[in-house]
Every structure is written in structure tokens, then in C-alpha cells.
Write an enzyme that holds these catalytic residues in place. Sequence first.
Site, PDB file in Angstrom:
ATOM      1  N   SER A 179      -6.905  -3.143   9.279  1.00  0.00           N
ATOM      2  CA  SER A 179      -7.976  -3.715  10.098  1.00  0.00           C
ATOM      3  C   SER A 179      -8.057  -3.039  11.467  1.00  0.00           C
ATOM      4  O   SER A 179      -9.145  -2.914  12.037  1.00  0.00           O
ATOM      5  CB  SER A 179      -7.758  -5.219  10.253  1.00  0.00           C
ATOM      6  OG  SER A 179      -7.777  -5.825   8.992  1.00  0.00           O
ATOM      7  N   ARG A 189       0.816  -1.208   0.000  1.00  0.00           N
ATOM      8  CA  ARG A 189       0.000   0.000   0.000  1.00  0.00           C
ATOM      9  C   ARG A 189       0.850   1.258   0.000  1.00  0.00           C
ATOM     10  O   ARG A 189       0.670   2.144  -0.804  1.00  0.00           O
ATOM     11  CB  ARG A 189      -0.931   0.006   1.219  1.00  0.00           C
ATOM     12  CG  ARG A 189      -1.992  -1.078   1.184  1.00  0.00           C
ATOM     13  CD  ARG A 189      -2.552  -1.333   2.552  1.00  0.00           C
ATOM     14  NE  ARG A 189      -1.506  -1.810   3.436  1.00  0.00           N
ATOM     15  CZ  ARG A 189      -1.626  -1.931   4.743  1.00  0.00           C
ATOM     16  NH1 ARG A 189      -2.727  -1.567   5.340  1.00  0.00           N
ATOM     17  NH2 ARG A 189      -0.625  -2.398   5.477  1.00  0.00           N
TER      18      ARG A 189
HETATM   19  N1  COA Z   1      -6.150  -3.310   2.519  1.00  0.00           N
HETATM   20  C1  COA Z   1      -6.378  -3.024   3.780  1.00  0.00           C
HETATM   21  N2  COA Z   1      -5.602  -3.430   4.784  1.00  0.00           N
HETATM   22  C2  COA Z   1      -4.565  -4.201   4.483  1.00  0.00           C
HETATM   23  C3  COA Z   1      -4.274  -4.559   3.169  1.00  0.00           C
HETATM   24  C4  COA Z   1      -5.113  -4.081   2.155  1.00  0.00           C
HETATM   25  N3  COA Z   1      -4.908  -4.350   0.874  1.00  0.00           N
HETATM   26  N4  COA Z   1      -3.169  -5.321   3.185  1.00  0.00           N
HETATM   27  C5  COA Z   1      -2.795  -5.431   4.453  1.00  0.00           C
HETATM   28  N5  COA Z   1      -3.641  -4.747   5.248  1.00  0.00           N
HETATM   29  C6  COA Z   1      -3.552  -4.549   6.685  1.00  0.00           C
HETATM   30  C7  COA Z   1      -4.158  -5.672   7.456  1.00  0.00           C
HETATM   31  O1  COA Z   1      -5.516  -5.436   7.711  1.00  0.00           O
HETATM   32  C8  COA Z   1      -3.336  -5.649   8.705  1.00  0.00           C
HETATM   33  O2  COA Z   1      -3.843  -4.652   9.570  1.00  0.00           O
HETATM   34  P1  COA Z   1      -3.648  -4.749  11.149  1.00  0.00           P
HETATM   35  O3  COA Z   1      -2.185  -4.865  11.393  1.00  0.00           O
HETATM   36  O4  COA Z   1      -4.225  -3.485  11.611  1.00  0.00           O
HETATM   37  O5  COA Z   1      -4.404  -5.969  11.608  1.00  0.00           O
HETATM   38  C9  COA Z   1      -1.959  -5.208   8.211  1.00  0.00           C
HETATM   39  O6  COA Z   1      -2.191  -4.516   7.030  1.00  0.00           O
HETATM   40  C10 COA Z   1      -1.039  -6.322   7.846  1.00  0.00           C
HETATM   41  O7  COA Z   1      -1.687  -7.511   8.000  1.00  0.00           O
HETATM   42  P2  COA Z   1      -1.809  -8.765   7.078  1.00  0.00           P
HETATM   43  O8  COA Z   1      -1.747  -8.483   5.630  1.00  0.00           O
HETATM   44  O9  COA Z   1      -2.970  -9.548   7.557  1.00  0.00           O
HETATM   45  O10 COA Z   1      -0.518  -9.440   7.389  1.00  0.00           O
HETATM   46  P3  COA Z   1      -0.079  -9.886   8.763  1.00  0.00           P
HETATM   47  O11 COA Z   1       1.162  -9.116   9.000  1.00  0.00           O
HETATM   48  O12 COA Z   1      -1.124  -9.867   9.799  1.00  0.00           O
HETATM   49  O13 COA Z   1       0.142 -11.397   8.425  1.00  0.00           O
HETATM   50  C11 COA Z   1       1.325 -13.291   7.743  1.00  0.00           C
HETATM   51  C12 COA Z   1       1.353 -11.824   8.068  1.00  0.00           C
HETATM   52  C13 COA Z   1       0.184 -14.032   8.376  1.00  0.00           C
HETATM   53  C14 COA Z   1       1.245 -13.443   6.261  1.00  0.00           C
HETATM   54  C15 COA Z   1       2.693 -13.802   8.258  1.00  0.00           C
HETATM   55  O14 COA Z   1       2.813 -13.483   9.618  1.00  0.00           O
HETATM   56  C16 COA Z   1       2.839 -15.293   8.092  1.00  0.00           C
HETATM   57  O15 COA Z   1       3.150 -15.744   7.021  1.00  0.00           O
HETATM   58  N6  COA Z   1       2.608 -16.045   9.172  1.00  0.00           N
HETATM   59  C17 COA Z   1       2.754 -17.481   9.162  1.00  0.00           C
HETATM   60  C18 COA Z   1       4.038 -17.897   9.890  1.00  0.00           C
HETATM   61  C19 COA Z   1       5.246 -17.712   9.003  1.00  0.00           C
HETATM   62  O16 COA Z   1       5.366 -18.332   7.968  1.00  0.00           O
HETATM   63  N7  COA Z   1       6.162 -16.848   9.446  1.00  0.00           N
HETATM   64  C20 COA Z   1       7.368 -16.559   8.732  1.00  0.00           C
HETATM   65  C21 COA Z   1       7.205 -15.393   7.812  1.00  0.00           C
HETATM   66  S1  COA Z   1       8.711 -15.042   6.966  1.00  0.00           S
END
Ligand code: COA
Length: 174
Positions: A142, A105
Site C-alpha cells: 500500500s 509474497r
Molecule cells: N498484496 C499487496 N500488498 C500486500 C499484500 C498483498 N497480497 N499483503 C500485504 N500487503 C502489504 C500491505 O498493503 C501493507 O503495506 P504497507 O506496509 O505499505 O501499508 C503490508 O503489506 C503489510 O500490511 P498488512 O497485511 O495490512 O498487515 P499489517 O502489518 O498492516 O497488519 C495486523 C498487521 C493488523 C494483522 C496486525 O498488526 C494485527 O493483528 N493487529 C492487531 C493487534 C494484534 O493482535 N497484535 C498482535 C499480533 S501477534
Amino acid sequence: MEPARIQLVPKIRKVIYPGTFDPITNGHLDVIGRAADLFDEVIVALAMNSTKAPLFSELERIDLCKEAMKEVMPHSGHIRVDSFSGLLVDYAKKENAIAIIRGLRVLSDFEYEFQMALMNRKLEDITTVFVMPNEKYTYLNSTIIRELAKYGSDISGFVPECVNKKLKEKFSKK
Ligand code: COA
């Protein structure tokens, strides 16, 4: 010079769009729609072992993603909602996915995304494809949605109707 890296990819080009989705927003849906235009199958994959403390339970988040898909993209049979625990790369391998989709973003997303993409590539040699959502969603996340909903602000332009309704229910109980 290094030879070009060309791999034979499976016939079905399946990708994973992982996240916490607490809750799913129009920004996420925008990214899903763009990925669905490019690939044969998109799995919206909810991370179950997130380090975050989500407002919605795992089941609620899955249901909301499924409902949102029905509401916004009713004819997109090649988009599936699923969940995973453990490492994303293990899940991607199990699913035979050719890439991970992430939304990019703003510049501040870059460092974290870059780190994750490189680590995932190091672990399983999987490519991350970055998709830029519509600029009207670049400031969404979120946490902001949950906060606005908590104080009764109108979030109807930022989330699908099913999420709006569920957030209202959640905060009217609290
Ligand atoms: N529009 C609106 N909001 C967005 C968005 C979009 N297009 N893209 C991302 N966001 C927001 C999300 O809502 C979230 O908001 P929040 O932090 O307020 O809840 C934030 O940006 C980022 O979240 P998200 O995209 O859900 O990613 P995350 O950081 O929560 O998740 C995972 C990351 C789950 C992909 C990662 O932790 C993972 O792969 N976990 C599994 C374990 C693993 O393999 N770990 C090693 C990684 S190298």
C-alpha cells in the site's frame, strides 16, 4: 509420539483476513479471492488500532474495501468487510473463526508473518493459513501505491477503479 491434533471445527468454516488496507490493492483482492474459494466465509477485517499512520480514515478504508468487493467480486456473498480493535485473536474468537489468512509474497515477509502466526497460536491456539498471491502482485504494497499516486503515476493495473479514483481525489486536494 505426540498424538495427531484433530479438533472438531464448526460447520461453517469462517476465516479472517486482517490488515490495515490503506488502501486495498489488487494483491489483497487476489488473496481474498483465493481464500473465498477455500472457505465458507471470509471476513476482511480492518485493524483499527494499527501502529501505522494511515492516509485514509477508518471509514474511508472500510468503504473502499466494500466498494472494491462490489467492483471485483460482485457475487461473492460469503465475503464480508468488518473492522476490529484490540487483539486479532480476541476478534477471531468472538467471530468463531477457524483460521487467520495472511498473504505471503516474498521471503522478506516470512520472518514477521512467522512471528505473528506463532504468537497468535500461543495466545489462542489459532491457525494461520498463508496464501501466495499471483506473482504479478508480489512487489505491491500500500505504501508504494500511495507514493505512486501522490506523484501522478498510473496505478490502474494495481488497484480497483474505486481506489484509483479516491487516491486521485485525495492527492488533488493536497
Ligand atoms: N498484496 C499487496 N500488498 C500486500 C499484500 C498483498 N497480497 N499483503 C500485504 N500487503 C502489504 C500491505 O498493503 C501493507 O503495506 P504497507 O506496509 O505499505 O501499508 C503490508 O503489506 C503489510 O500490511 P498488512 O497485511 O495490512 O498487515 P499489517 O502489518 O498492516 O497488519 C495486523 C498487521 C493488523 C494483522 C496486525 O498488526 C494485527 O493483528 N493487529 C492487531 C493487534 C494484534 O493482535 N497484535 C498482535 C499480533 S501477534
